[in-house]
Design an enzyme around this catalytic site. Structure first.
Site, PDB file in Angstrom:
ATOM      1  N   GLU A 165      -5.451  -8.488  -0.270  1.00 32.33           N
ATOM      2  CA  GLU A 165      -6.133  -8.175   1.001  1.00 32.33           C
ATOM      3  C   GLU A 165      -7.605  -7.969   0.697  1.00 32.33           C
ATOM      4  OE1 GLU A 165      -4.612  -5.263   3.750  1.00 32.33           O
ATOM      5  OE2 GLU A 165      -2.543  -5.665   3.138  1.00 32.33           O
ATOM      6  N   GLU A 174       0.823  -1.226   0.000  1.00 31.45           N
ATOM      7  CA  GLU A 174       0.000   0.000   0.000  1.00 31.45           C
ATOM      8  C   GLU A 174       0.851   1.267   0.000  1.00 31.45           C
ATOM      9  OE1 GLU A 174      -2.998  -0.300   3.115  1.00 31.45           O
ATOM     10  OE2 GLU A 174      -4.024  -1.904   2.034  1.00 31.45           O
TER      11      GLU A 174
HETATM   12  O1  AHR Z   1      -4.966  -5.999   7.080  1.00 33.38           O
HETATM   13  C1  AHR Z   1      -4.851  -4.868   7.883  1.00 33.38           C
HETATM   14  C2  AHR Z   1      -4.168  -3.707   7.177  1.00 33.38           C
HETATM   15  O2  AHR Z   1      -4.980  -3.243   6.141  1.00 33.38           O
HETATM   16  C3  AHR Z   1      -2.860  -4.003   6.498  1.00 33.38           C
HETATM   17  O3  AHR Z   1      -1.773  -3.909   7.350  1.00 33.38           O
HETATM   18  C4  AHR Z   1      -2.785  -2.935   5.459  1.00 33.38           C
HETATM   19  O4  AHR Z   1      -2.054  -3.330   4.329  1.00 33.38           O
HETATM   20  C5  AHR Z   1      -4.221  -2.602   5.147  1.00 33.38           C
HETATM   21  O5  AHR Z   1      -4.458  -1.253   5.176  1.00 33.38           O
END
Ligand code: AHR
Length: 501
Positions: A291, A172
């Site tokens: 994610e 990110e």
């Molecule tokens: O999964 C939790 C968080 O969400 C992770 O660390 C990040 O990559 C995202 O913003």
């Protein structure tokens, strides 16, 4: 309510890459400490890994686990988690404002992964660090011997290389919350150079470049295009991240959020193909949705957490039935893009927005979202077939949503065909005719569901069995048409197998 569904062998979407059933363990909250690792726990093994958790991970069927972050990775010195434990530094961990003891690092995690029967998807720090440290980490993990880093690994007790095949180029990097966040130009350049060096150390690895942190970022779209203009030749995947929540307590709306995921995937495919075209490239970029999940229940509680403690209970969402149905819809959406989404990680795996929960020092149990994920991973292997679906719809903030969300997966090897379906109707059963005319000789062998007394029912440590799979009678066949009945607000798995001659 009635619906009609048909599948034809002539309309395959794509082969399922089992890595779409990946998950994620970050050094965050109690995911590692008190989650997968708890020396002294009655169920812990010789390395301090909880065997009860290992068993649940195996049951879930997770072929790859992203590690060690997440936001955590952007400030991480991977060397801190290698070698003798007594020499490892304690650090102020800036992403989540905790103390990181470094008792677990890649030395331990790769061993945990072996015991869990999964592979590691390793992320490198492109925040506070860069290409040099990334290529040294590949050397430490994958180089056989005779170099500084490979010999360090051997000295640390690991003669054989870890052979980690899948690597994320940071995390990110567009997010202001990220340590050393970057513009698309800055990140694109550094990712391209890191990728080159990492593949020069081990040409067999596959690399994931960071897409936007979410489709809601102001730079979404331009970020993807710019990053790919720099990295297209060097990487194999572009990442997508998305979390959903029922913030206005409107279940019917919430159940439609997979439409947003679908649109997000379509947009990213379009951008990848735009860069392919302007580069006159023969290569098609694949997507890593590394994610995704429901995440909102713990938001307020997390604001109250004392900073600078070790492994506090962060992001401990307690999932409801409606979350499980959303996870089911999101899984179906990923499957519908099996031609381009080749990896995905349910974020995360243990305690932190997770299907598996533990009490530190106590029991482990399965949250509601465990079950659709386990079903998809177990039965969603093979070739995804496009669903021709005719069903009533409703208006949601995400657009016009079908009351049924569905897809089919044909497992050629096992001669099985599985229909996954969510009934988004909160009050009515859906009578759905499933036309399998191309699957001659296939008969129903299983119809099981996830549902519950109401949408907010949860599984907790003291009531871990509130939401569990339930077996329904097999659908009646009318020639090649199965007459299925999808109960209100339910996740359904309807399996067919070729009748023995
Ligand atoms: O999964 C939790 C968080 O969400 C992770 O660390 C990040 O990559 C995202 O913003």
């Amino acid at each position: 309510m009635k619906a009609k569904l048909a599948f034809s062998k002539s309309f395959p979407i794509g082969k399922v890459d089992p890595r779409i059933y990946g998950s994620f363990i970050e050094h965050l909250g109690r995911a590692v400490y008190g989650g997968i690792y708890e020396p002294g726990h009655p169920a812990s093994d010789d390395m301090g890994f909880r065997r009860d958790v290992l068993q649940l991970v195996q049951k879930l069927g997770v072929p790859i686990v992203r590690y060690p972050g997440g936001n955590f990775v952007s400030g991480y010195n991977w060397e801190d988690g290698t070698g003798p434990k007594e020499d490892r530094p304690r650090r102020a961990e800036l992403a989540w404002r905790t103390i990181e003891t470094n008792e677990v690092g890649i030395d331990e995690f790769q061993e945990w992964a072996k015991r869990a029967g999964t592979e590691v998807m390793m992320a490198v720090n492109l925040g506070t660090r860069g290409p040099q440290e990334a290529r040294e980490l590949v050397e430490y993990c994958n180089f056989k011997e005779g170099t500084f880093q490979s010999d360090r690994r051997i000295k640390n007790g690991f003669k054989e290389p870890f052979n980690i095949k899948t690597w994320c180029l940071g995390n990110e990097m567009d997010g202001p919350w990220q340590m050393c966040a970057k513009t698309a130009e800055e990140y694109g350049r550094v990712a391209a150079e890191a990728a080159k060096l990492m593949k020069w150390v081990d040409p067999s690895i596959e690399l994931v470049a960071c897409g936007s942190s979410s489709s809601g970022m102001p730079t979404f779209g331009k970020w993807e295009a710019t990053v790919l203009e720099h990295t297209y030749e060097y990487v194999d995947f572009l990442s997508l991240h998305s979390y959903y929540g029922n913030r206005d307590n409107n279940t019917q709306n919430f159940l439609a959020c997979s439409l947003d995921m679908d649109r997000f995937i379509q947009s990213v495919i379009a951008i990848c193909d735009y860069v392919k075209a302007i580069k006159r490239s023969d290569k098609t970029m694949m997507l890593s949705f590394d994610e995704w999940n429901v995440w909102f229940h713990s938001n307020d509680q997390d604001k109250k957490i004392e900073p600078w403690t070790i492994a506090p209970p962060q992001l401990e969402d307690v999932y409801t039935l409606e979350d499980a149905l959303v996870v089911g819809c999101l899984l179906i959406t990923l499957l519908k893009h099996a031609d381009r989404v080749k990896m995905a990680c349910l974020a995360q795996l243990v305690n932190v927005i997770a299907p598996i929960m533990t009490e530190t020092g106590g029991r482990a149990w399965m949250q509601t979202i465990f079950f659709p994920f386990m079903d998809a991973s177990m039965y969603g292997r093979g070739t995804v077939m496009a669903p021709a679906l005719d069903c009533p719809t409703y208006e949601s903030t995400y657009g016009e949503a079908g009351y049924v969300e569905t897809v089919g997966v044909y497992n050629e090897e096992k001669e099985e065909f599985t229909v996954f379906a969510v009934n988004r109707n909160l009050t009515d059963e859906v009578e759905m005719k499933v036309d399998l005319r191309d699957f001659e000789g296939f008969v129903p062998v299983d119809h099981h569901i996830i549902t519950g007394a109401h949408m907010k029912v949860t599984n907790t440590v003291d009531e871990p069995w509130n939401v569990l799979p339930m077996i329904l009678p097999l659908p009646a066949m009318d020639g090649c048409v199965a007459n299925t009945e999808l109960p209100p607000h339910s996740w359904n798995v309807i399996r067919f197998a070729k009748k023995a001659e």
